[in-house]
Design an enzyme around this catalytic site. Sequence first.
Site, PDB file in Angstrom:
ATOM      1  N   GLU A 254      -1.817  -5.552  -3.864  1.00 27.90           N
ATOM      2  CA  GLU A 254      -2.866  -5.183  -2.756  1.00 27.90           C
ATOM      3  C   GLU A 254      -3.967  -5.585  -2.932  1.00 27.90           C
ATOM      4  O   GLU A 254      -4.748  -6.399  -1.965  1.00 27.90           O
ATOM      5  CB  GLU A 254      -2.776  -3.596  -2.809  1.00 27.90           C
ATOM      6  CG  GLU A 254      -2.778  -2.679  -1.640  1.00 27.90           C
ATOM      7  CD  GLU A 254      -3.391  -1.543  -1.761  1.00 27.90           C
ATOM      8  OE1 GLU A 254      -3.752  -0.709  -0.647  1.00 27.90           O
ATOM      9  OE2 GLU A 254      -3.212  -0.808  -3.019  1.00 27.90           O
TER      10      GLU A 254
ATOM     11  N   ASN B  78      27.246 -24.088  -3.921  1.00 25.80           N
ATOM     12  CA  ASN B  78      28.114 -25.495  -3.951  1.00 25.80           C
ATOM     13  C   ASN B  78      27.222 -26.194  -2.856  1.00 25.80           C
ATOM     14  O   ASN B  78      27.034 -27.554  -3.050  1.00 25.80           O
ATOM     15  CB  ASN B  78      29.257 -25.151  -3.444  1.00 25.80           C
ATOM     16  CG  ASN B  78      30.240 -25.369  -4.683  1.00 25.80           C
ATOM     17  OD1 ASN B  78      30.205 -25.671  -5.931  1.00 25.80           O
ATOM     18  ND2 ASN B  78      31.654 -25.241  -4.341  1.00 25.80           N
TER      19      ASN B  78
ATOM     20  N   HIS C 249       0.701  -1.221  -0.045  1.00 31.43           N
ATOM     21  CA  HIS C 249      -0.094   0.187   0.189  1.00 31.43           C
ATOM     22  C   HIS C 249       0.964   1.341  -0.063  1.00 31.43           C
ATOM     23  O   HIS C 249       0.524   2.238  -0.856  1.00 31.43           O
ATOM     24  CB  HIS C 249      -1.141  -0.082   1.328  1.00 31.43           C
ATOM     25  CG  HIS C 249      -1.833   0.960   1.258  1.00 31.43           C
ATOM     26  ND1 HIS C 249      -2.827   1.097   0.493  1.00 31.43           N
ATOM     27  CD2 HIS C 249      -1.964   2.239   1.976  1.00 31.43           C
ATOM     28  CE1 HIS C 249      -3.725   2.173   0.364  1.00 31.43           C
ATOM     29  NE2 HIS C 249      -2.954   2.847   1.678  1.00 31.43           N
TER      30      HIS C 249
END
Lengths: 669, 120
Positions: A68, A406, A46
Amino acid sequence: MDISQYLQVYIEEASEHLQSLNVCLLHLEKEPDNRLILDEIFRSAHTLKGNSGAMGFKKMQNLTHEIENVFDAVKKQKIVITTYVIDILFRSCDAIDNYLNEIIKTGSEGNQEYKEIIGKLKELSLGQYVESNKVKDKDIIDEISIANIDDGAFEYNEHEKKVLKEAQNMGMNVFTCTVLINKKCLLKTARAYIIFQTIERYAEIIYTNPKIEDIEDGNFDFQISTTIVSSEEASIIEKEIYSISEIEKVKISKLNILDDTLESEKIKENNTKDIDINNKVKKHNKHKIVKTVRVETEKLDVLLDLVSELIIQKTRLEEIIDMANNEEYAESLDHLKRVTTNIHDAVMKVRMVPIETVFSRFPRMIRDISKKTGKDVEFIMTGQETELDRSVVDEIGDPLIHLLRNAIDHGIETAKIRQKLGKSAKGKIFLRAYQDGNNVVIEIEDDGNGIDIERVREKAIEKNPVDEENIRKLSKKEIIELVFNPSFSTSDKVTDLSGRGVGLDVVKTKIEYLGGSIEVDTIYGKGSKFVIRLPLTLAIIKAMLFKVGDEPYAIKLSSIQEVVLISPEKIEKVGNQEVIVLRDEVIPIIRLCEILESYMPNSYINLMTTIIIKKGEKFFGLIVDDIMGQQEIVQKPLGKLLSGIEISKSATILGDGNVALILDVNSII
Amino acid sequence: MTKNILIVDDAAFMRMMVKNILINDGYNIVGEAENGTKAILKYEELSPDLVIMDITMPEIDGIQAVKQIIKNDPLAKIIMCSAMGQQGMVIEAIQAGAIDFIVKPFQADRVIEAVKKVIG
């Protein structure tokens, strides 16, 4: 009214809100019913919407408005949070990120519409989403990754405009056609040649950006924009171009050149007249309001440099005043010492930045990778508040990303295998940061399958069959060190994430370049732990000064365990190495005068001064000729000409004007 | 229907590598040749759906071979293999009628992409 002054603040706040959205979404995924998180996300979206609207960023406003709406629907229980929903929201965050980056670069949102994502958001908020719809993730991903088709690339000269207008008058189609070549393409010009050849089968090319000469010389990024005239439909031309290899994206749009309002410059969105400036920007209520000032890093560097010079002069004064033996001078100097230390600490603090700025993007990255590799991973981060110098923080991101990738890719096994091995189905990856003396330590630990020591040993023998006998004798610690060698990878498949065998050595080089060190410990079957040590303070260090022969040298105090005096009879030999026994431990010793080729003229040696160095868990002793004392010194790099010297990378200027080389203990043993 | 491919390169190692990548993806290698002359002959003999040909070869080089093969069969589909510094020759080959190019050292997915785009 000029809103550009608010641009900086807007960007900072929007970045914060975006970060908050990402973090909240991650939590939401684990706790879909948590109302507090829902409210937080709604608030962030908002606020973003409001701010963007105020700045005139309509696309941003629109996108956040749709987000929203989705959360409104969630609150009203019209839809349920599923992985699909979270994915769409994450993609929306990526879109916001792209808009923000564009705004940071150019001050305007750019032209990306993200129709696909907005469509899906609308679907969700209207409750129209049906569970059985398979997500065309590829389309959405394509939209995001191609955010960089630059639409503002068309500027025609008079002749070109005339030709295009005539063509349109004759009833022909005028198109703008932009082609984005895959960034992995190695021969761009040849690829461009094929593209032009293909287009010319159906159209005449009137304009290109970049110019033909630049394309022939390879002077272009990966995007070629053209304006073409054709009797064919756009879809046919588009299809033909897509049939060429290494084409990432094609965008063909009809161009109405006869329309007089055609502008060839990029339209700056924030110049529209109907902006209602809302001065009260809502603050994110979780963060406390901290007053900040933006400072260019260069200014900080200058400041640090000056402080370094100040300390050198202070040390010089110390020497002079010592000799003068004057009470008043000495007192004043004491004050000066205290003030300089304080200034130094303060400047260092200014440069310190919590490592959180690097860590914060990891949870999201881990989530994406674990989804991609199908491995279930729990990611635990601690110590984000640990602070590091900002230049180190900038550079440490890449090595950490590599190590984390990794860990997931090669470390953690699939859930099936883990269960077979009696492990929990969810793998664990720990990322810890903490301060240890003068260092910051970062640990990456996983409970995956560890490094297969014997496999590494076999690989080493494969590469050096001559050394087979010696390699077989190497200890576990020494074999593990080999994984940091270039071209060393025990993975059979080269995945696109990691595993080309060029990763760990690059990581090590980067960390050593930052003045740090990296070690790994592993238990095959149980997991691995990488430990990275980075120096806290860069330029000014506490050091031990000593003489070898007639020359002064220095070693960082943090590396020194203690200083002992040993009598020559106590020196024994193990193989070729001289050692002493210190409190039941056998410690190798090195006569620095031999390495540095600096000898004392008289050979009468009674007790030998030995500095005991601590390197990780090992100790070794350096025999020197005289201890000069402890001092704060300014480290100055030796510079390019002397960069080949292993044993010393920096030096310092002493109070008496002499130069002392600072020895790098890592290179001595 | 399985597609037939003719591989042309003076290095046996290269031919083997390309062959493996293509066989793994379901294509049929109908023949191999180690220079331009043999390439032209084999093309006549085998009528492959696609030729993958190196640019630099002894006897007749890749570009000449392309010209000749296209002359004999204007619908011939040929993908050139080049090294990094041979951009000019690649363009010449395309002008002579080759349809696409791949750059050494090969990535399997790039080879497959190029082949798929040409013969599916």
